[in-house]
Scaffold this motif. Structure first.
Motif, PDB file in Angstrom:
ATOM      1  N   LYS A   1      17.433 -16.783  13.103  1.00 53.18           N
ATOM      2  CA  LYS A   1      17.753 -17.817  14.100  1.00 53.18           C
ATOM      3  C   LYS A   1      17.436 -19.212  13.584  1.00 53.18           C
ATOM      4  N   LYS A   2      16.359 -19.326  12.813  1.00 51.17           N
ATOM      5  CA  LYS A   2      15.922 -20.630  12.286  1.00 51.17           C
ATOM      6  C   LYS A   2      16.680 -21.035  11.031  1.00 51.17           C
ATOM      7  N   GLY A   3      17.585 -20.162  10.535  1.00 55.45           N
ATOM      8  CA  GLY A   3      18.386 -20.502   9.364  1.00 55.45           C
ATOM      9  C   GLY A   3      17.805 -20.054   8.043  1.00 55.45           C
ATOM     10  N   SER A   4      16.742 -19.235   8.045  1.00 54.90           N
ATOM     11  CA  SER A   4      16.143 -18.749   6.802  1.00 54.90           C
ATOM     12  C   SER A   4      16.771 -17.417   6.404  1.00 54.90           C
ATOM     13  N   TYR A   5      16.926 -17.218   5.109  1.00 53.72           N
ATOM     14  CA  TYR A   5      17.419 -15.946   4.598  1.00 53.72           C
ATOM     15  C   TYR A   5      16.251 -14.960   4.518  1.00 53.72           C
ATOM     16  N   VAL A   6      16.482 -13.727   4.988  1.00 51.36           N
ATOM     17  CA  VAL A   6      15.467 -12.666   4.941  1.00 51.36           C
ATOM     18  C   VAL A   6      16.117 -11.453   4.271  1.00 51.36           C
ATOM     19  N   GLN A   7      15.498 -10.974   3.197  1.00 49.12           N
ATOM     20  CA  GLN A   7      16.042  -9.852   2.424  1.00 49.12           C
ATOM     21  C   GLN A   7      15.171  -8.625   2.590  1.00 49.12           C
ATOM     22  N   LEU A   8      15.815  -7.472   2.787  1.00 44.66           N
ATOM     23  CA  LEU A   8      15.146  -6.176   2.839  1.00 44.66           C
ATOM     24  C   LEU A   8      15.546  -5.396   1.600  1.00 44.66           C
ATOM     25  N   THR A   9      14.550  -4.922   0.837  1.00 41.42           N
ATOM     26  CA  THR A   9      14.797  -4.106  -0.351  1.00 41.42           C
ATOM     27  C   THR A   9      14.085  -2.776  -0.176  1.00 41.42           C
ATOM     28  N   GLN A  10      14.808  -1.682  -0.451  1.00 41.84           N
ATOM     29  CA  GLN A  10      14.244  -0.338  -0.397  1.00 41.84           C
ATOM     30  C   GLN A  10      14.500   0.324  -1.748  1.00 41.84           C
ATOM     31  N   THR A  11      13.447   0.888  -2.356  1.00 44.84           N
ATOM     32  CA  THR A  11      13.572   1.468  -3.695  1.00 44.84           C
ATOM     33  C   THR A  11      12.488   2.515  -3.932  1.00 44.84           C
ATOM     34  N   SER A  12      12.727   3.365  -4.920  1.00 47.67           N
ATOM     35  CA  SER A  12      11.691   4.319  -5.339  1.00 47.67           C
ATOM     36  C   SER A  12      10.904   3.774  -6.528  1.00 47.67           C
ATOM     37  N   ALA A  13      11.205   2.572  -6.956  1.00 50.21           N
ATOM     38  CA  ALA A  13      10.494   1.946  -8.076  1.00 50.21           C
ATOM     39  C   ALA A  13       9.033   1.707  -7.704  1.00 50.21           C
ATOM     40  N   PRO A  14       8.131   1.718  -8.683  1.00 50.50           N
ATOM     41  CA  PRO A  14       6.724   1.401  -8.406  1.00 50.50           C
ATOM     42  C   PRO A  14       6.570  -0.045  -7.908  1.00 50.50           C
ATOM     43  N   GLU A  15       5.455  -0.301  -7.233  1.00 49.94           N
ATOM     44  CA  GLU A  15       5.233  -1.614  -6.633  1.00 49.94           C
ATOM     45  C   GLU A  15       5.289  -2.746  -7.651  1.00 49.94           C
ATOM     46  N   ASP A  16       4.712  -2.575  -8.836  1.00 57.21           N
ATOM     47  CA  ASP A  16       4.708  -3.670  -9.811  1.00 57.21           C
ATOM     48  C   ASP A  16       6.125  -4.041 -10.241  1.00 57.21           C
ATOM     49  N   GLU A  17       7.022  -3.055 -10.356  1.00 57.65           N
ATOM     50  CA  GLU A  17       8.405  -3.356 -10.710  1.00 57.65           C
ATOM     51  C   GLU A  17       9.128  -4.031  -9.543  1.00 57.65           C
ATOM     52  N   LEU A  18       8.800  -3.627  -8.320  1.00 56.94           N
ATOM     53  CA  LEU A  18       9.404  -4.263  -7.151  1.00 56.94           C
ATOM     54  C   LEU A  18       8.937  -5.715  -7.025  1.00 56.94           C
ATOM     55  N   VAL A  19       7.671  -5.978  -7.296  1.00 56.64           N
ATOM     56  CA  VAL A  19       7.147  -7.350  -7.266  1.00 56.64           C
ATOM     57  C   VAL A  19       7.903  -8.219  -8.273  1.00 56.64           C
ATOM     58  N   ALA A  20       8.064  -7.709  -9.505  1.00 55.47           N
ATOM     59  CA  ALA A  20       8.775  -8.466 -10.537  1.00 55.47           C
ATOM     60  C   ALA A  20      10.219  -8.713 -10.126  1.00 55.47           C
ATOM     61  N   PHE A  21      10.851  -7.741  -9.485  1.00 54.53           N
ATOM     62  CA  PHE A  21      12.235  -7.888  -9.034  1.00 54.53           C
ATOM     63  C   PHE A  21      12.350  -8.947  -7.938  1.00 54.53           C
ATOM     64  N   LEU A  22      11.438  -8.919  -6.987  1.00 55.03           N
ATOM     65  CA  LEU A  22      11.535  -9.820  -5.841  1.00 55.03           C
ATOM     66  C   LEU A  22      11.188 -11.263  -6.179  1.00 55.03           C
ATOM     67  N   CYS A  23      10.285 -11.460  -7.141  1.00 54.78           N
ATOM     68  CA  CYS A  23       9.877 -12.852  -7.375  1.00 54.78           C
ATOM     69  C   CYS A  23       9.340 -13.126  -8.769  1.00 54.78           C
ATOM     70  N   GLY A  24       9.586 -12.258  -9.709  1.00 51.15           N
ATOM     71  CA  GLY A  24       9.117 -12.507 -11.059  1.00 51.15           C
ATOM     72  C   GLY A  24       7.659 -12.104 -11.240  1.00 51.15           C
ATOM     73  N   PHE A  25       7.202 -12.222 -12.458  1.00 47.58           N
ATOM     74  CA  PHE A  25       5.851 -11.776 -12.787  1.00 47.58           C
ATOM     75  C   PHE A  25       4.775 -12.774 -12.381  1.00 47.58           C
TER      76      PHE A  25
ATOM     77  N   ASP B   1       7.619   8.099  -0.729  1.00 52.19           N
ATOM     78  CA  ASP B   1       8.821   8.314  -1.527  1.00 52.19           C
ATOM     79  C   ASP B   1       9.697   7.060  -1.631  1.00 52.19           C
ATOM     80  N   VAL B   2       9.278   5.981  -0.984  1.00 49.96           N
ATOM     81  CA  VAL B   2      10.039   4.733  -1.045  1.00 49.96           C
ATOM     82  C   VAL B   2       9.095   3.545  -0.862  1.00 49.96           C
ATOM     83  N   ARG B   3       9.380   2.467  -1.602  1.00 50.43           N
ATOM     84  CA  ARG B   3       8.685   1.205  -1.420  1.00 50.43           C
ATOM     85  C   ARG B   3       9.652   0.267  -0.698  1.00 50.43           C
ATOM     86  N   ILE B   4       9.113  -0.483   0.252  1.00 51.45           N
ATOM     87  CA  ILE B   4       9.927  -1.411   1.031  1.00 51.45           C
ATOM     88  C   ILE B   4       9.383  -2.813   0.830  1.00 51.45           C
TER      89      ILE B   4
END
Length: 190
Positions: A101-125, A158-161
């Motif tokens: 509603k406020k105009g911000s983009y919100v992304q939902l990612t679901q994966t079986s990748a480990p948390e450290d790989e998901l962190v790197a994917f979402l915002c880099g190391f 079985d999934v990281r969100i």
């Protein structure tokens, strides 16, 4: 017969007036075509925000992904606008997004990748842990990334969100709660 200089070489002011006239015509064409806005009123109601069928995308991902996919309800006043599948480390990820509603983009990612790989994917190391939050009966690790990006990650076994946004924590929480309170979408029989 006149032997004077050609008109174009008579005065620099002629060139300035010609360029200004052409610039005015270009600006008029941009406004008239609707392809240019100042962004003063951009938001989820803006016609330039593309529509996207999040439900259909998540149903398709549930059929093809090797991990459970959940579908949160779209919050009131939000506009679904994107979806993709991408590799996160050695695993595939389902991504969908909304404009709040406020105009911000919100992304939902679901994966079986480990948390450290998901962190790197979402915002880099360079992402930094910023504590924990409870939402929807689950504990979420909060991260701060570059360019005011922040995201929350929870592990459901079985999934990281992951939920990411530059917007309000309340927007992140809406999707976080919305996704973990849903049962996984059914897989096709067979």
């Amino acid at each position: 017969m006149a032997t004077g200089k050609p008109r174009i070489l008579q005065d620099g002011r002629d060139m300035i007036w010609t360029v200004l006239a052409l610039l005015g015509v270009c600006i008029f064409v941009l406004f008239a075509s609707g392809n240019w806005t100042f962004g003063l009123k951009a938001g989820n109601g803006d016609d330039k925000v593309p529509a996207f069928d999040v439900s259909a995308a998540l149903v398709a991902d549930a059929r093809s992904m090797p991990f459970p996919i959940r579908r949160p309800a779209t919050p009131d006043g939000w506009k679904p606008n994107s979806g993709s599948t991408q590799m996160v480390g050695g695993s595939v990820a389902s991504n969908v997004g909304w404009v709040s509603k406020k105009g911000s983009y919100v992304q939902l990612t679901q994966t079986s990748a480990p948390e450290d790989e998901l962190v790197a994917f979402l915002c880099g190391f360079d992402a930094m842990g910023a504590g924990k939050r409870d939402a929807g009966g689950h504990s979420w690790v909060v991260y701060d990334g570059e360019d005011k990006n922040k995201f929350w990650i929870t592990d459901l076994g079985d999934v990281r969100i992951g939920v990411r946004s530059k917007g309000l924590d309340a927007d992140i929480e809406k999707i976080a709660v919305g996704v973990v309170t849903q049962e996984p979408l059914p897989k096709p029989a067979g």
